[in-house]
Every structure is written in C-alpha cells, then in structure tokens.
Design a protein around this motif. Structure first.
Motif, PDB file in Angstrom:
ATOM      1  N   ARG A  48     -40.805   3.914   7.412  1.00 25.61           N
ATOM      2  CA  ARG A  48     -39.768   3.532   6.510  1.00 25.61           C
ATOM      3  C   ARG A  48     -38.258   3.875   7.107  1.00 25.61           C
ATOM      4  NH1 ARG A  48     -40.978   3.490   1.189  1.00 25.61           N
ATOM      5  NH2 ARG A  48     -39.090   4.797   0.573  1.00 25.61           N
ATOM      6  N   GLY A  49     -38.380   4.119   8.352  1.00 29.92           N
ATOM      7  CA  GLY A  49     -37.017   4.251   8.796  1.00 29.92           C
ATOM      8  C   GLY A  49     -36.454   5.911   8.619  1.00 29.92           C
ATOM      9  N   VAL A  50     -37.366   6.659   8.145  1.00 24.30           N
ATOM     10  CA  VAL A  50     -36.963   8.037   8.093  1.00 24.30           C
ATOM     11  C   VAL A  50     -37.339   8.960   9.199  1.00 24.30           C
ATOM     12  CG1 VAL A  50     -36.995   9.864   6.639  1.00 24.30           C
ATOM     13  CG2 VAL A  50     -37.189   7.708   5.495  1.00 24.30           C
ATOM     14  N   GLU A 303     -36.189   0.724   2.718  1.00 22.39           N
ATOM     15  CA  GLU A 303     -37.285   1.471   3.355  1.00 22.39           C
ATOM     16  C   GLU A 303     -38.413   0.510   3.371  1.00 22.39           C
ATOM     17  OE1 GLU A 303     -34.449   4.649   1.959  1.00 22.39           O
ATOM     18  OE2 GLU A 303     -35.390   2.883   1.100  1.00 22.39           O
ATOM     19  N   THR A 306     -37.448  -2.142   5.834  1.00 25.87           N
ATOM     20  CA  THR A 306     -37.798  -1.446   7.248  1.00 25.87           C
ATOM     21  C   THR A 306     -39.227  -1.300   7.743  1.00 25.87           C
ATOM     22  OG1 THR A 306     -35.774  -0.383   6.907  1.00 25.87           O
ATOM     23  CG2 THR A 306     -37.306   0.616   8.749  1.00 25.87           C
ATOM     24  N   GLU A 307     -40.288  -0.827   6.879  1.00 24.63           N
ATOM     25  CA  GLU A 307     -41.428  -0.709   6.980  1.00 24.63           C
ATOM     26  C   GLU A 307     -42.287  -2.085   7.414  1.00 24.63           C
ATOM     27  OE1 GLU A 307     -45.672   0.942   4.970  1.00 24.63           O
ATOM     28  OE2 GLU A 307     -44.003   1.536   4.268  1.00 24.63           O
TER      29      GLU A 307
END
Length: 343
Positions: A48-50, A303, A306-307
């Motif tokens: 998710r880019g976290v 997110e 991004t995933e």
C-alpha cells in the motif's frame, strides 16, 4: 548530519518478500500461524506504499525479541466481558497477532449482536492500522481502530514529549471491493516512521515535521528523533492525540490498542448501505476540482492504486534496507532476499 545522497532503489516481488519475512520470524521462534499473520500484515503495508510500517520493521522487532522485550512465542488470550465487549491479553507478544484476535472477536460479536468492541492489553506495535480495518472490510463490516503509543508529541503550546503519535483508523465497505473507505492517519504532521525511513535512506525531512531537542525546526531526521513531532492542525492534532490515549490507553483501561466494530446492516440493509457508499464515492471523486488538481481520490484509493502497481512491478527498497534485512537472514541461516530489478 544526514547524508543527502539518494540511494539506489531495488524492486522486490511481494510473494518473495512475504516468504522471506515469514522465514525470519520462524527462525526467531514465532509459531507458524503467527508468523504468517505478521508477514502478511507487514507486506500489506509495503504494497500500500506505507513503507514506514512494512518489512523494514523486522530488524527492530527481532532486536526486541533478542532483548527479551517481546515474546515471539506468546499466544494472546480472549476474555468475554459482556455479549458485545471483550478484552485480549497480548501476553507481550506480537501486536499483529493480538490485534487480529481482537478484530476476529469483534466481527463475531457484530454478526450476532450488530456491534462488538474489544480492547487489547500487554501487547506491542501492530504495524499499519489499515490492515486491521481491512480485516473488518473483508467481513463486510464497518470498523474503528484506535491505539496509543509511546510519547513523541507535545500537547499544543508545549515542547516536551507527552502524547503518542497515535493513529486513528476507520473503514466502511462499498459495493465495489476495490474502493472501500479507509482512513488511517496520525495526529502529527507526519508519521514518526517517516522520519526513521528518511534516516535509513539518508534523506532530509520537511522542516514543519518536527523540532530538535532545542525546540528549533529541523530537516535532519536524526535531530528530529532527538526532539518532538509536531501536531497537525495545531491544537486539533494535539486534542486527537489525547483522545487516542483516552480511548485506547490507560484512561479507558487495558491496553495498547482498542478495536470497535459496527455492522453496517444494523440500521439498514447491506445493499442500501453499499449503494449509499457508492453514491458518496461518486460525489467525492466527481466534485469540482480546485485549480491545478487533475484528480480527486477517495480515502484509501491512492493506497489501493499503489498496491496494484507494486503487485505488478515490485516493492521498492533502498540498498541499506535490503542489507539490514539480509543481516537478519544471516542470523537464522536463510537465503538473502531476492532482488527483482534495480533502478
């Protein structure tokens, strides 16, 4: 002073990464079922880019195990308090496992009674709050997830570390599983993990993120970690951090995190609720744009995009981050992390 020279980035396949992380956890005594939960949650954050709450946390978690500050073998226990309230004792194990157990219980109660609330005590860091929200969404339910954390933020007008940079997360399902509502945010201008990420990668930070130990603004992540984070929105962010401590810390009693789950079909049918969510989505993303804005996103949508991209192309890691993970691989005698490509 932090070296501002950017590091070369390498792409890692998400399946390879999850198997690698799981193997490290197993090598450090984590039971197989628990290792699978932790690895899945960490890679979910990476996808998710976290990145601040993903697989780069493994070295710090393993160090806590070596220092006997975290019990990798611990199994959480559940105590039913009322028909719609329960408490999980994490027994000083992985927060991921305790939170997963708590949300499972909340979902079970919500299915029977329309809502459920679970608090967690004696636990540890559980990564990205959005994955706990996702667990409820997969069951077709709304959720609220609160947690408190160690002091890193001053109250408004102060300069000492007093409140935690404690995230609040919530979610609601929609008719399209690709676009649920997911909010996961901290009451600070930026998550503290972003400063650790900048430190690892030799990058500077914006000067409005934190103060150094002398109370001055700084773009050096090392000096920022010696000081305090800044609350978003001034007194509003400060008040939110206090609220997190009230709802999920010692004030309410019990623990490191609290999860509240409410079934969307308690007051209306699931179909009507999903229809309303779909309508809200369209109203949000199709609303008039301000100058210079090409697209409006629903909370959690960036997110999700991004995933999709990272599942296809790989997850970016800096060379220093890969080296740190490979050191943990050496400790337990497993193969190094496989690099998909470099850029």
């Amino acid at each position: 002073m932090t070296d501002p020279t950017p590091q070369q980035m390498h792409l890692i396949n998400h399946s390879d990464l999850q198997a690698f992380v799981e193997a490290i956890l197993l090598g450090n005594g984590t039971p197989p079922a628990n290792a699978a939960i932790v690895a899945q949650c960490l890679v979910a954050a990476d996808l998710r880019g976290v990145d601040t709450h993903g697989s780069n946390r493994i070295p710090s978690y393993m160090e806590r195990i070596r220092q006997n500050a975290l019990d990798a073998r611990a199994q959480p226990t559940l105590r039913q308090v009322t028909p719609v309230a329960a408490q999980v004792d994490g027994r000083n194990g992985f927060g991921f496992v305790a939170a997963h157990t708590a949300m499972d219980a909340a979902i079970r109660m919500a299915r029977e009674f329309g809502m459920g609330m679970v608090s967690v005590k004696h636990s540890n860091h559980f990564g990205m709050s959005a994955w706990v929200v996702r667990q409820a969404l997969d069951a077709g339910m709304m959720s609220l997830v609160f947690t408190n954390s160690s002091p890193a933020l001053p109250v408004w007008g102060g300069r000492e570390k007093l409140m935690g940079v404690s995230p609040i997360a919530c979610g609601a399902p929609s008719g399209d599983p690709r676009r649920p509502f997911i909010l996961d945010m901290a009451p600070s201008v930026a998550a503290r993990g972003k400063i650790y990420k900048a430190l690892r990668r030799g990058e500077k930070i914006p000067e409005d993120w934190a103060l150094d130990q002398d109370g001055a603004r700084t773009d050096d992540p090392a000096r920022a970690l010696e000081g305090v984070m800044l609350p978003m929105g001034g007194p509003k962010g400060s008040a939110l951090s206090i609220m997190m401590d009230v709802f999920s810390g010692g004030v309410l009693r019990g623990g490191v995190c609290g999860a509240c789950d409410e079934s969307p079909d308690l007051f209306m049918s699931m179909e009507e609720f999903q229809g309303r969510m779909d309508y809200l989505y369209k109203r949000v993303v199709e609303s008039e744009k301000m100058a210079g804005v090409d697209r409006i996103y629903f909370p959690g949508e960036i997110e999700m995009i991004t995933e999709e991209q990272r599942r296809e192309k790989g997850i970016p890691f800096a060379a220093s981050e890969i080296a740190s993970l490979n050191q943990e691989a050496d400790r337990v005698g497993i193969a190094h992390l496989k690099v998909q490509s470099s850029n």
